[in-house]
Design a protein around this motif. Structure first.
Motif, short mmCIF file in Angstrom:
data_model
loop_
_atom_site.label_atom_id
_atom_site.label_comp_id
_atom_site.label_asym_id
_atom_site.label_seq_id
_atom_site.Cartn_x
_atom_site.Cartn_y
_atom_site.Cartn_z
N ILE A 29 0.84 -1.21 0.00
CA ILE A 29 0.00 0.00 0.00
C ILE A 29 0.87 1.25 0.00
N ALA A 30 1.90 1.26 0.85
CA ALA A 30 2.81 2.41 0.90
C ALA A 30 3.50 2.63 -0.44
N SER A 31 3.82 1.55 -1.12
CA SER A 31 4.48 1.65 -2.44
C SER A 31 3.59 2.35 -3.44
N VAL A 32 2.33 1.93 -3.48
CA VAL A 32 1.37 2.52 -4.43
C VAL A 32 1.07 3.97 -4.07
N GLU A 33 0.84 4.23 -2.79
CA GLU A 33 0.43 5.57 -2.35
C GLU A 33 1.56 6.60 -2.47
N SER A 34 2.79 6.16 -2.31
CA SER A 34 3.91 7.12 -2.29
C SER A 34 4.81 7.05 -3.51
N GLY A 35 4.54 6.10 -4.42
CA GLY A 35 5.46 5.89 -5.52
C GLY A 35 6.82 5.44 -5.01
N TYR A 36 6.80 4.47 -4.10
CA TYR A 36 8.01 3.97 -3.45
C TYR A 36 8.77 5.10 -2.76
N GLY A 37 7.99 5.99 -2.13
CA GLY A 37 8.58 7.07 -1.36
C GLY A 37 9.04 8.26 -2.18
N ARG A 38 8.79 8.25 -3.49
CA ARG A 38 9.32 9.32 -4.36
C ARG A 38 8.31 10.40 -4.71
N GLY A 39 7.02 10.19 -4.43
CA GLY A 39 6.03 11.22 -4.70
C GLY A 39 6.28 12.46 -3.87
N TYR A 40 5.94 13.63 -4.39
CA TYR A 40 6.33 14.85 -3.70
C TYR A 40 5.61 15.03 -2.36
N VAL A 41 4.36 14.60 -2.26
CA VAL A 41 3.64 14.72 -0.98
C VAL A 41 4.29 13.83 0.07
N ALA A 42 4.55 12.57 -0.28
CA ALA A 42 5.19 11.65 0.65
C ALA A 42 6.60 12.11 1.01
N SER A 43 7.33 12.63 0.03
CA SER A 43 8.70 13.09 0.27
C SER A 43 8.74 14.27 1.23
N ILE A 44 7.78 15.17 1.10
CA ILE A 44 7.75 16.36 1.97
C ILE A 44 7.25 16.00 3.36
N THR A 45 6.20 15.21 3.44
CA THR A 45 5.51 14.98 4.72
C THR A 45 5.95 13.73 5.47
N GLY A 46 6.57 12.77 4.79
CA GLY A 46 6.88 11.49 5.41
C GLY A 46 5.68 10.57 5.47
N ASN A 47 4.57 11.00 4.88
CA ASN A 47 3.30 10.27 4.93
C ASN A 47 3.20 9.31 3.75
N ILE A 48 3.88 8.17 3.85
CA ILE A 48 3.97 7.24 2.73
C ILE A 48 2.68 6.44 2.50
N LEU A 49 1.76 6.46 3.47
CA LEU A 49 0.50 5.74 3.33
C LEU A 49 -0.67 6.67 2.97
N SER A 50 -0.36 7.95 2.76
CA SER A 50 -1.40 8.93 2.37
C SER A 50 -2.54 8.99 3.38
N LEU A 51 -2.22 8.96 4.66
CA LEU A 51 -3.25 9.05 5.69
C LEU A 51 -3.75 10.49 5.81
N GLY A 52 -5.07 10.65 5.82
CA GLY A 52 -5.65 11.97 5.95
C GLY A 52 -5.38 12.58 7.32
N ALA A 53 -5.31 13.89 7.36
CA ALA A 53 -5.09 14.60 8.63
C ALA A 53 -6.39 14.67 9.42
N ASN A 54 -6.33 14.34 10.70
CA ASN A 54 -7.46 14.54 11.61
C ASN A 54 -7.52 15.99 12.04
#
Length: 257
Positions: free
Chosen positions: A62-87
């Protein structure tokens, strides 16, 4: 002349070593960025998953798909590799004005990397709010400053990734989650572990069942019917059930890979 020949032989040996350093049954293992992503997280992911009766291979897929193996810009900036929404009490990544290159398409957020390109090579756009939790430290989380923080603070990046995984295992796949898909997944996993023991978490069948339970339907992790298909494809082509089982059985990453 002899030195030149020796260098060529050494390069050939290095290339041969790389080509045969992964299991040919798992086609995605030939990519360096895939190996790098898993090597930094797999041991700790297995430990967290065991603690919370979660399937570690599915988490990594799941983390691979959501973050592009950690390379997507959102995951890279936030560390949020699973694309979890903010509460409501979390800081989310705001709208960002960032450039991208066209071929291959990639959003660039690191200021030093941006400076390398000519102006006509970049396309600047206002990126929408991500609504994803920002795991950068207090003072940076939720801001447009120091977007490249985790590029240089690698230990902090790893801590953020693991906190993200821990929260997925405890806050999302939970009896207290208001969405049925996540509650049902928690019930399913605990029931299977009680019946078969922790070893069941390392079977391909259970990992696939879990992925299908939390995705591909309304009010789930991802409502698109193609999402579970993508995640399971990663699971299969990277051999994640085999990898995590090997780590559980005390093999090193390199021995398994």
């Amino acid at each position: 002349m002899l030195k030149s020949i020796m260098k060529q032989i050494l390069l050939l040996l290095m290339l041969t070593s790389f080509l045969f350093s992964y299991d040919k049954n798992f086609s995605y293992r030939k990519y360096i960025h895939v190996k790098k992503f898993y090597s930094s997280l797999v041991k700790e992911t297995v430990d967290i998953a065991l603690k919370h009766n979660m399937p570690p291979a599915a988490i990594l897929a799941i983390a691979s798909v959501e973050s592009g193996y950690g390379r997507g810009y959102v995951a890279s900036i936030t560390g949020n590799i699973l694309s979890l929404g903010a509460n409501k009490n979390d800081k989310a990544l705001p709208s960002l004005y960032l450039p991208n290159i066209k071929n291959p398409y990639r959003v660039i957020y690191n200021s030093k990397e941006i400076a390398i390109f000519n102006k006509d090579e970049l396309v600047w756009k206002q990126r929408p709010k991500s609504l994803k939790k920002d795991y950068r430290p207090k003072g940076l989380a939720g801001t447009t400053t120091n977007l490249d923080y985790f590029d240089y603070e690698l230990e902090e990046k790893k801590k953020a990734n693991l906190q993200n995984i821990e929260e997925f295992c405890t806050l999302w796949i939970s009896y207290n989650n208001r969405f049925k898909a996540f509650k049902d997944a928690r019930v399913f996993l605990d029931k299977e572990v009680k019946k078969h023991g922790k070893k069941i978490l390392f079977t391909k069948k259970l990992n696939e069942e879990f992925i299908n339970q939390i995705g591909g339907k309304k009010n789930s992790f991802n409502y698109r019917k193609t999402w579970p298909v993508k995640v399971i494809k990663v699971l299969e082509n990277t051999g994640l059930t085999e990898l995590t089982k090997d780590i559980y059985n005390n093999k090193t990453f390199e021995q398994s890979w």
